[in-house]
Design a protein around this motif. Structure first.
Motif, PDB file in Angstrom:
ATOM      1  N   HIS A   1       0.657  -1.460   0.129  1.00 58.11           N
ATOM      2  CA  HIS A   1      -0.031   0.043   0.495  1.00 58.11           C
ATOM      3  C   HIS A   1       1.013   0.556   0.128  1.00 58.11           C
ATOM      4  CE1 HIS A   1      -3.646  -2.232   1.409  1.00 58.11           C
ATOM      5  NE2 HIS A   1      -3.291  -3.027   1.312  1.00 58.11           N
TER       6      HIS A   1
ATOM      7  N   LYS B   1       0.589   5.074   2.229  1.00 56.90           N
ATOM      8  CA  LYS B   1      -1.249   4.703   2.973  1.00 56.90           C
ATOM      9  C   LYS B   1      -0.696   4.127   4.024  1.00 56.90           C
ATOM     10  CE  LYS B   1      -2.899   3.910  -1.238  1.00 56.90           C
ATOM     11  NZ  LYS B   1      -3.935   3.797  -2.267  1.00 56.90           N
ATOM     12  N   ALA B   2       0.215   3.344   4.069  1.00 56.03           N
ATOM     13  CA  ALA B   2       0.000   2.056   5.048  1.00 56.03           C
ATOM     14  C   ALA B   2       0.664   3.016   6.565  1.00 56.03           C
ATOM     15  CB  ALA B   2       1.069   0.549   4.663  1.00 56.03           C
TER      16      ALA B   2
ATOM     17  N   ASP C   1       0.236   6.424   7.502  1.00 57.52           N
ATOM     18  CA  ASP C   1      -1.191   7.027   8.055  1.00 57.52           C
ATOM     19  C   ASP C   1      -1.897   6.439   8.173  1.00 57.52           C
ATOM     20  OD1 ASP C   1       0.437   8.540   7.149  1.00 57.52           O
ATOM     21  OD2 ASP C   1      -0.293   9.449   5.408  1.00 57.52           O
ATOM     22  N   GLN C   2      -2.998   4.808   8.305  1.00 56.72           N
ATOM     23  CA  GLN C   2      -4.303   4.021   8.715  1.00 56.72           C
ATOM     24  C   GLN C   2      -3.733   2.853   8.617  1.00 56.72           C
ATOM     25  OE1 GLN C   2      -5.041   3.874   4.144  1.00 56.72           O
ATOM     26  NE2 GLN C   2      -6.060   6.205   4.397  1.00 56.72           N
TER      27      GLN C   2
ATOM     28  N   LEU D   1      -6.347  -0.697   5.977  1.00 59.17           N
ATOM     29  CA  LEU D   1      -5.913  -0.352   4.671  1.00 59.17           C
ATOM     30  C   LEU D   1      -6.933  -1.241   4.023  1.00 59.17           C
ATOM     31  CD1 LEU D   1      -2.404  -0.838   5.235  1.00 59.17           C
ATOM     32  CD2 LEU D   1      -3.477   1.835   4.631  1.00 59.17           C
TER      33      LEU D   1
END
Length: 183
Positions: free
Chosen positions: A91, A94-95, A97-98, A101
């Protein structure tokens, strides 16, 4: 399809080469994507930190995305020791911050090469010219988080012959690779 060959140092390159030749798939050797600082650190016998690994994992994410977008089949070797590392590979940033997923894409699988410490230590100690020394193997086993079933994983016992393991992977590919559309 993308197959990420993962496990501690000393278990994946031979299988990657055999599969690449047999299947005609491109092989991306993860070690070739390490920043020079990482290579130098490992050569000194110092384990990498999560911070050290981040640029490397993000580069491997780009490789995986490029191959997926092109519709190509490819193999990627990477230790991918922690679940978080695998999420970064899949990812990207994005991995970071989130917490939640999307699920793993159905065309990406992990091949987890599993073996006991003494067998792998013997393999790593006998290879020549590689910057990853046998002394660092223990640090990799210490942080290893084996993938879970929901991680699209096929666990492979590396005490078996490479030929037997490659046959098992080929059967897995046949089971999961979509067949070409009929005219």
């Amino acid at each position: 399809m993308i197959y990420i060959i993962m496990g501690v140092s000393g278990c994946g390159n031979s299988l990657g080469a055999v599969l690449s030749e047999k299947l005609g798939w491109t092989l991306h050797e993860g070690d070739n994507f390490h920043p020079q600082e990482n290579v130098e650190k490992m050569a000194r016998g110092e384990p990498l930190t999560d911070e050290d690994r981040l640029p490397w994992l993000l580069q491997l994410h780009e490789v995986i995305q490029r191959e997926r977008c092109s519709g190509s089949d490819a193999l990627v070797t990477c230790s991918a020791l922690k679940r978080h590392y695998r999420w970064i590979m899949l990812h990207g940033a994005k991995a970071l911050d989130q917490d939640i997923l999307p699920p793993i894409a159905p065309d990406v699988f992990f091949l987890f090469l599993q073996g006991d410490y003494s067998l792998i230590h013997q393999r790593v100690a006998s290879r020549r010219g590689h910057y990853m020394k046998a002394d660092l193997l223990h640090s990799q086993f210490d942080i290893l988080e084996p993938p879970l079933e929901e991680d699209n994983v096929l666990t492979l016992d590396i005490s078996r012959s490479i030929t037997d393991v490659a046959i098992e992977v080929e059967k897995h590919i046949i089971k999961f690779k979509p067949s070409p559309a009929m005219p």
